[in-house]
Every structure is written in structure tokens, then in C-alpha cells.
Design a protein around this motif. Structure first.
Motif, short mmCIF file in Angstrom:
data_model
loop_
_atom_site.label_atom_id
_atom_site.label_comp_id
_atom_site.label_asym_id
_atom_site.label_seq_id
_atom_site.Cartn_x
_atom_site.Cartn_y
_atom_site.Cartn_z
N THR A 251 0.51 -0.93 -0.01
CA THR A 251 -0.27 -0.34 0.24
C THR A 251 0.87 1.30 -0.39
O THR A 251 1.92 1.19 0.11
N ARG A 252 0.04 2.29 -0.08
CA ARG A 252 1.06 3.33 -0.29
C ARG A 252 1.56 3.81 1.36
O ARG A 252 2.36 4.34 1.62
N GLU A 253 0.62 3.25 2.45
CA GLU A 253 1.21 3.60 3.90
C GLU A 253 2.02 3.26 3.35
O GLU A 253 3.33 3.30 4.50
N LEU A 254 2.39 1.71 3.58
CA LEU A 254 3.67 0.54 3.38
C LEU A 254 4.59 1.25 2.88
O LEU A 254 5.70 1.71 3.79
N SER A 256 5.22 4.27 2.96
CA SER A 256 6.01 5.67 3.18
C SER A 256 6.30 5.14 4.22
O SER A 256 7.58 5.56 5.14
N THR A 257 6.62 3.72 4.99
CA THR A 257 7.66 3.01 5.50
C THR A 257 8.55 2.34 5.02
O THR A 257 9.58 2.38 5.80
N THR A 277 1.29 2.45 -5.91
CA THR A 277 1.90 3.33 -6.28
C THR A 277 3.08 2.73 -8.29
O THR A 277 3.28 3.52 -7.94
N ASP A 291 8.16 8.48 -3.36
CA ASP A 291 8.08 9.27 -1.69
C ASP A 291 9.80 8.50 -1.22
O ASP A 291 10.31 7.86 -0.35
#
Length: 373
Positions: A251-254, A256-257, A277, A291
């Protein structure tokens, strides 16, 4: 049967549907084969090689499509090629329709019989025409990933195998199928730290035994996936749902990590990609950065090693091409349920249920549609 081999026109695509040797087999079976001029030149097969095999060389793709009953290709037909398809044509190639509504609608409109390499099955439940290219793409994913990790490419400036006293790169492979196994083989061989995630315990057991604990096998839960992706230098997306769109596991959230300069090689991009993405790229411009994460999403990865890929693909596809030519499309499909599984579009209808679900289009079972051929 009259069989046509057009030149591939996708960006930096040099593979060819039939090599001279494969074409000669069809000629020896009494069929007429046409090839577009220069179709194989990019990988060392000249027009004279095809002529020596008994193939007639034609000046344009229009002539090939006009004369042929069966079109044998490698990549999905581009818009200009789809416009050449007629109801009497049998198209035999990779299609990857689930993420490609435009192509699907054009194939429906053409009325042609379209058989996709990637959904033909075998007696073991495998995908014999996808497997050779999956093997190539899996191996290439590590080459591409290693290159993308270089600082000049936006990567973390990490060497895959490290050096004595310096840790190697951590490679996380999502999916333990043909792509994943081949990616793992290359990464282990380069001295990387390798983790492979899958939800099939039999697959994990087989990989653990094969690699003799030179990699870590992990059951893929959402937490395990998140933890390993976040700590990876290189992530290889090797997930496959045959005929269907790839699940968006990253995911996009993942994203970012992840560590800045880490790399994602999304081999599942042909089916839409397994990262939110991801977007398809070409060999001309293979990567982009989101990112701080380098994305390599080339939709025809094996095209970069086109000679090896063409020969490997022909070894797998030739028996099916011979069956279609010798028996005719209808009889070949009737007699081989595994080849029938490759039928995705027929006479204006979708005959692959996963494609119909992905694109919200009506579905007609392949067994019903071949009665109309």
C-alpha cells in the motif's frame, strides 16, 4: 493453415512469435507461414533465415494480418494491431487483459478468437506458457534491482552481496511461484540476505528444502509483510492470480515506511502491479521515484534479453501452435481443456471469468463459445 508472424512494436520489444526453427516445424506440417520483414532481426534472425525455413517474408504488418488465419505474437496487440484483427483470426499471444480495459474492448469488437498464453494450464495445475517468461523475469528482477540500488539510479547505494565486514542487501520476495523462486535463486547467488513470503506452506517447505536454509521462508501475514518490506533494500513483487488483476499488497502507507532509496521491482505489473504506487514503464525509461522509493515496473522485462526469452518461449508454445494449426482452432480447443483455459475472448464475448470480474463485463463459458467457431 495460414500463419502470420508480425514484428513486435511495443517499446524496446525484440522478441518474435516464432523463430525460424519453429516456423519450419509448421511448414513441415504442411502449413503456410508468413513473417513481416525484419521481425527477428533484433535478436539475430534475418529474413533470409526465415526464407531458408520455408517462410514467406512480407513487407508490412497489414499484409501479414490480411493473409493469415492465425496470428502468433509475443506481447499483447497494440491499438494499431487490434484494428487489423478480423472475426476469422485466431490470436495466440500474451494478453494480460484484467488491467487493460481498452485492449479488452478492442478484442471484443474485433470478433477474433483470442488465446492468452498466460492462462493456458497443464495437468499439474501450472501455467506452462507463462512459466518460461516468469523464470526470465524473476532472474532479471534481481539484475534490475541491483542496478537500481546504485546511487546514480536513485537507490540506497548498497551492493547486493556486500563485502567482508559490510552487511549485504536485504531482498524481500513476495510470492514463491516461478518468478519468486527464480528471483530468490539469483539473489542468494549474489550473496544477498533473502526473505521470501508466501501463504502456501507446501511452497515454503519446498523452497526451504531447495535452498537449504540459505534464505528465510516466512508465512505471509499482513504484519509479516509490513515488517519485512519496511526493512528491505529490494522488494520483488512476484504475486500472481492467473488471469486476474494482481492484489495491491504494498500500500501507499507501507511505501512510506520503507528506507529511502529502497527499490521495488514489480514483476506483477503485467497484471496491474502489486504496489499501489506502481505504473507500467518501458525499457527506455524503466524507473521512477515515489516517496523516495525507486520503482522498476517494466511491463515486458524479458524483452531486454529477447533472444534467450524468444527461444525459451518458443520451446513452450510450439506444441500448442502446431495443435491449433494441425487440427484447426475449434477442434484443438475441444480436445484440450488446458488450451481451452487460454481462451479469453471469442466472437465478441469474454470467456475468462477472472477477466470478466476484473472489468465488470459479461462472461460466457469457453465451452459454450467454441460451439460457434
Amino acid at each position: 493453415m495460414y500463419i502470420g508472424i508480425p514484428k513486435e512494436i511495443k517499446n524496446h520489444e525484440y522478441r518474435v512469435g516464432l523463430t525460424p526453427a519453429s516456423a519450419h516445424e509448421l511448414v513441415a506440417h504442411g502449413h503456410k507461414v508468413f513473417v513481416e520483414t525484419h521481425a527477428g532481426e533484433g535478436i539475430g534472425f534475418s529474413d533470409d533465415d526465415y526464407r531458408a525455413a520455408g517462410v514467406e517474408v512480407l513487407a508490412t504488418a497489414d499484409e501479414v494480418f490480411e493473409k493469415a488465419e492465425m496470428i502468433v505474437k509475443v506481447k499483447e496487440p497494440q491499438a494499431i494491431e487490434r484494428a487489423r484483427l478480423k472475426p476469422h483470426h485466431t490470436l495466440f499471444t500474451y494478453l494480460h487483459l484484467a488491467p487493460d480495459a481498452e485492449q479488452t474492448h478492442d478484442l471484443i469488437k474485433s470478433g477474433a478468437t483470442c488465446i492468452a498464453y498466460e492462462t493456458v494450464t497443464d495437468t499439474k495445475g501450472g501455467l506452462p506458457l507463462l512459466a518460461p517468461m516468469s523464470a526470465v523475469a524473476g532472474r532479471m528482477s534481481i539484475q534490475a534491482g541491483a542496478h537500481s540500488l546504485e546511487k546514480a539510479k536513485g537507490g540506497r547505494a548498497v551492493l547486493m552481496g556486500g563485502v567482508p565486514g559490510v552487511e549485504p542487501a536485504k531482498v524481500v520476495v513476495i510470492g514463491g511461484g516461478v518468478v519468486g523462486e527464480n528471483a530468490a535463486e539469483m539473489a542468494v547467488g549474489m550473496g544477498a540476505e533473502v526473505v521470501i513470503l508466501d501463504r502456501n506452506l507446501d511452497v515454503l517447505r519446498r523452497l526451504a528444502k531447495r535452498f537449504d536454509n540459505r534464505l528465510k521462508t516466512v508465512y505471509s501475514t499482513s504484519k509479516a509483510l509490513a515488517d519485512h518490506v519496511a526493512s528491505a533494500d529490494l522488494v520483488v513483487g512476484a504475486v500472481l492470480l492467473p488471469g486476474a488483476a494482481a492484489p495491491k499488497l504494498i500500500t501507499r502507507e507501507l511505501i512510506s515506511t520503507m528506507k529511502k532509496g529502497a527499490v521495488i521491482v514489480d514483476v506483477a505489473i503485467d497484471q496491474g502491479g502489486c504496489a499501489e504506487t506502481s505504473k507500467a514503464t518501458t525499457h527506455a525509461e524503466p524507473t521512477y521515484i515515489v516517496d523516495g522509493i525507486v520503482h522498476y515496473c517494466v511491463a515486458n522485462m524479458p524483452g531486454a534479453v529477447a533472444r534467450t526469452s524468444t527461444m525459451a518461449l518458443n520451446n513452450a508454445t510450439l506444441p500448442y501452435a502446431l495443435a491449433l494449426a494441425d487440427k484447426g482452432t475449434k477442434k484443438a480447443l475441444e480436445e484440450d481443456k488446458h488450451l481451452l483455459n487460454g481462451l479469453n475472448v471469442c466472437k465478441g464475448r469474454i470467456t475468462c471469468e477472472d477477466v470478466s470480474v476484473a472489468l465488470d463485463l459479461p462472461y460466457v463459458p469457453a465451452e459454450d463459445m467454441i460451439k460457434e467457431l
